[in-house]
Design a protein around this motif. Structure first.
Motif, mmCIF file in Angstrom:
data_model
loop_
_atom_site.group_PDB
_atom_site.id
_atom_site.type_symbol
_atom_site.label_atom_id
_atom_site.label_comp_id
_atom_site.label_asym_id
_atom_site.label_seq_id
_atom_site.Cartn_x
_atom_site.Cartn_y
_atom_site.Cartn_z
ATOM 1 N N GLU A 76 0.853 -1.178 0.000
ATOM 2 C CA GLU A 76 0.000 0.000 0.000
ATOM 3 C C GLU A 76 0.897 1.239 0.000
ATOM 4 O O GLU A 76 1.954 1.259 0.626
ATOM 5 C CB GLU A 76 -0.970 0.019 1.185
ATOM 6 C CG GLU A 76 -0.330 0.265 2.527
ATOM 7 C CD GLU A 76 -1.360 0.477 3.623
ATOM 8 O OE1 GLU A 76 -2.515 0.053 3.465
ATOM 9 O OE2 GLU A 76 -0.987 1.058 4.670
ATOM 10 N N THR A 77 0.459 2.269 -0.726
ATOM 11 C CA THR A 77 1.230 3.506 -0.787
ATOM 12 C C THR A 77 0.315 4.690 -0.491
ATOM 13 O O THR A 77 -0.886 4.648 -0.771
ATOM 14 C CB THR A 77 1.879 3.704 -2.167
ATOM 15 O OG1 THR A 77 0.850 3.923 -3.142
ATOM 16 C CG2 THR A 77 2.701 2.486 -2.570
ATOM 17 N N THR A 78 0.903 5.743 0.063
ATOM 18 C CA THR A 78 0.182 6.982 0.339
ATOM 19 C C THR A 78 1.014 8.152 -0.171
ATOM 20 O O THR A 78 2.179 8.297 0.220
ATOM 21 C CB THR A 78 -0.070 7.150 1.848
ATOM 22 O OG1 THR A 78 -0.789 6.014 2.339
ATOM 23 C CG2 THR A 78 -0.874 8.407 2.128
ATOM 24 N N ASP A 79 0.424 8.929 -1.068
ATOM 25 C CA ASP A 79 1.109 10.112 -1.613
ATOM 26 C C ASP A 79 2.511 9.768 -2.095
ATOM 27 O O ASP A 79 3.486 10.478 -1.821
ATOM 28 C CB ASP A 79 1.164 11.234 -0.571
ATOM 29 C CG ASP A 79 -0.220 11.692 -0.149
ATOM 30 O OD1 ASP A 79 -1.126 11.678 -1.004
ATOM 31 O OD2 ASP A 79 -0.404 12.058 1.022
ATOM 32 N N SER A 80 2.626 8.670 -2.812
ATOM 33 C CA SER A 80 3.921 8.194 -3.291
ATOM 34 C C SER A 80 3.891 7.985 -4.795
ATOM 35 O O SER A 80 2.818 7.799 -5.388
ATOM 36 C CB SER A 80 4.292 6.872 -2.601
ATOM 37 O OG SER A 80 4.400 7.048 -1.201
ATOM 38 N N VAL A 81 5.071 8.016 -5.397
ATOM 39 C CA VAL A 81 5.223 7.689 -6.811
ATOM 40 C C VAL A 81 6.231 6.553 -6.884
ATOM 41 O O VAL A 81 7.426 6.742 -6.611
ATOM 42 C CB VAL A 81 5.704 8.896 -7.636
ATOM 43 C CG1 VAL A 81 5.897 8.489 -9.094
ATOM 44 C CG2 VAL A 81 4.716 10.045 -7.529
ATOM 45 N N VAL A 82 5.742 5.356 -7.229
ATOM 46 C CA VAL A 82 6.551 4.149 -7.136
ATOM 47 C C VAL A 82 6.452 3.372 -8.445
ATOM 48 O O VAL A 82 5.361 3.217 -9.010
ATOM 49 C CB VAL A 82 6.067 3.267 -5.957
ATOM 50 C CG1 VAL A 82 6.846 1.968 -5.909
ATOM 51 C CG2 VAL A 82 6.215 4.016 -4.641
ATOM 52 N N GLU A 83 7.590 2.876 -8.912
ATOM 53 C CA GLU A 83 7.640 2.005 -10.086
ATOM 54 C C GLU A 83 8.082 0.617 -9.647
ATOM 55 O O GLU A 83 9.082 0.476 -8.939
ATOM 56 C CB GLU A 83 8.602 2.554 -11.129
ATOM 57 C CG GLU A 83 8.172 3.876 -11.739
ATOM 58 C CD GLU A 83 9.111 4.339 -12.833
ATOM 59 O OE1 GLU A 83 10.072 3.589 -13.136
ATOM 60 O OE2 GLU A 83 8.894 5.433 -13.379
ATOM 61 N N CYS A 84 7.339 -0.389 -10.083
ATOM 62 C CA CYS A 84 7.667 -1.778 -9.754
ATOM 63 C C CYS A 84 7.863 -2.555 -11.052
ATOM 64 O O CYS A 84 6.963 -2.586 -11.903
ATOM 65 C CB CYS A 84 6.563 -2.419 -8.920
ATOM 66 S SG CYS A 84 6.309 -1.619 -7.321
ATOM 67 N N THR A 85 9.027 -3.183 -11.205
ATOM 68 C CA THR A 85 9.356 -3.912 -12.419
ATOM 69 C C THR A 85 9.709 -5.351 -12.079
ATOM 70 O O THR A 85 10.610 -5.599 -11.258
ATOM 71 C CB THR A 85 10.545 -3.252 -13.143
ATOM 72 O OG1 THR A 85 10.245 -1.878 -13.398
ATOM 73 C CG2 THR A 85 10.833 -3.953 -14.462
ATOM 74 N N GLY A 86 8.982 -6.290 -12.681
ATOM 75 C CA GLY A 86 9.257 -7.706 -12.441
ATOM 76 C C GLY A 86 9.019 -8.136 -11.012
ATOM 77 O O GLY A 86 9.646 -9.089 -10.531
ATOM 78 N N CYS A 87 8.120 -7.466 -10.317
ATOM 79 C CA CYS A 87 7.838 -7.773 -8.909
ATOM 80 C C CYS A 87 6.605 -8.671 -8.789
ATOM 81 O O CYS A 87 5.816 -8.803 -9.725
ATOM 82 C CB CYS A 87 7.610 -6.486 -8.121
ATOM 83 S SG CYS A 87 9.067 -5.406 -8.037
ATOM 84 N N THR A 88 6.425 -9.260 -7.607
ATOM 85 C CA THR A 88 5.234 -10.056 -7.327
ATOM 86 C C THR A 88 4.561 -9.519 -6.069
ATOM 87 O O THR A 88 5.230 -9.169 -5.096
ATOM 88 C CB THR A 88 5.566 -11.553 -7.123
ATOM 89 O OG1 THR A 88 6.440 -11.692 -5.999
ATOM 90 C CG2 THR A 88 6.241 -12.119 -8.353
ATOM 91 N N ALA A 89 3.253 -9.428 -6.125
ATOM 92 C CA ALA A 89 2.445 -9.024 -4.974
ATOM 93 C C ALA A 89 1.421 -10.114 -4.727
ATOM 94 O O ALA A 89 0.673 -10.487 -5.632
ATOM 95 C CB ALA A 89 1.759 -7.688 -5.237
#
Length: 240
Positions: A76-89
């Motif tokens: 979970e993110t709040t007021d964030s700018v995040v890039e996820c590459t090749g990740c698993t959730a």
């Protein structure tokens, strides 16, 4: 990770693996109420919090690659700018429980997820994503998001005589309802020859334009289509 004196910048986390044994904790956190974390880079790591949150990020600008997030809410993110590459959730909660499992959730800001996978198991209300999360077509999602069918606002199927303008041709289209949003309009065009035989010249791909809210025009450049020989058929659609 808390930035309580000055913003934290250019922090790297590589090949780190955290698994909580207690239920309901947070595997990786930048808590709210602190200053920003900029330039965070995390790779080849794992954050697992059974029944809790794999990663909880507030005011973060950063990227994750080949990293796994596991929890009741995976990330979970709040007021964030995040890039996820090749990740698993992987968001997981009991099927008979009352709390929904969430894969990736964004409160404000943006999460861009490219490749890898987002999976949830839990009650029917569980979601792979929630909030402003952009997921690439290459990302595996389970369960797959439902197909959203467009609702047709108006549709016209008709044909008209071509109108010659020098060495060009046009045809007019008059939808019965004023168009609310031209970006939601599609016009499919075909040319029908009234008698058997080949065209005297290749017929180009048509273009169209909106003249007014209830007036559109189809254009054929560089060819004069005789009204005694041709008809222009079209399907005009505007969706909600």
């Amino acid at each position: 990770m808390q930035a309580n004196i000055a913003p934290l910048e250019n922090i790297s986390v590589d090949d780190c693996h955290y698994t909580l044994t207690n239920d309901g904790g947070v595997g990786f956190a930048t808590p709210a109420g602190n200053l920003a974390v900029r330039g965070l880079k995390v790779s080849r790591s794992t954050f697992t919090a059974p029944g809790g949150i794999g990663a909880s990020l507030s005011q973060v600008e950063g990227s994750f690659s080949q990293t796994a997030f596991n929890g009741g809410t995976a990330m979970e993110t709040t007021d964030s700018v995040v890039e996820c590459t090749g990740c698993t959730a992987d968001g997981s909660r009991p099927l008979g429980g009352t709390a929904a499992a969430i894969g990736v959730k964004a409160y404000g800001g943006l999460v861009s997820w490219s490749g890898g996978s987002i999976t949830v198991t839990g009650p029917a209300e569980s979601k792979t994503t929630e909030g402003n999360v952009r997921v690439s077509a290459e990302t595996r999602r389970s369960p797959a998001p439902p197909l959203i069918r467009a609702v047709i606002r108006q549709e016209v199927v008709a044909q008209s005589e071509p109108q010659v303008d020098g060495s060009n041709t046009f045809a007019n289209v008059f939808p019965p309802i004023n168009v609310a949003n031209v970006s939601k309009v599609a016009i499919e065009v075909t040319v029908r020859r009234l008698a058997p035989g080949y065209p005297a010249a290749p017929i180009p791909t048509p273009a169209w334009a909106m003249i007014d809210a209830n007036f559109f025009r189809i254009y054929f450049a560089g060819v004069a289509l005789s009204p005694s020989t041709y008809r222009i058929a079209y399907r005009f659609t505007e969706v909600e």
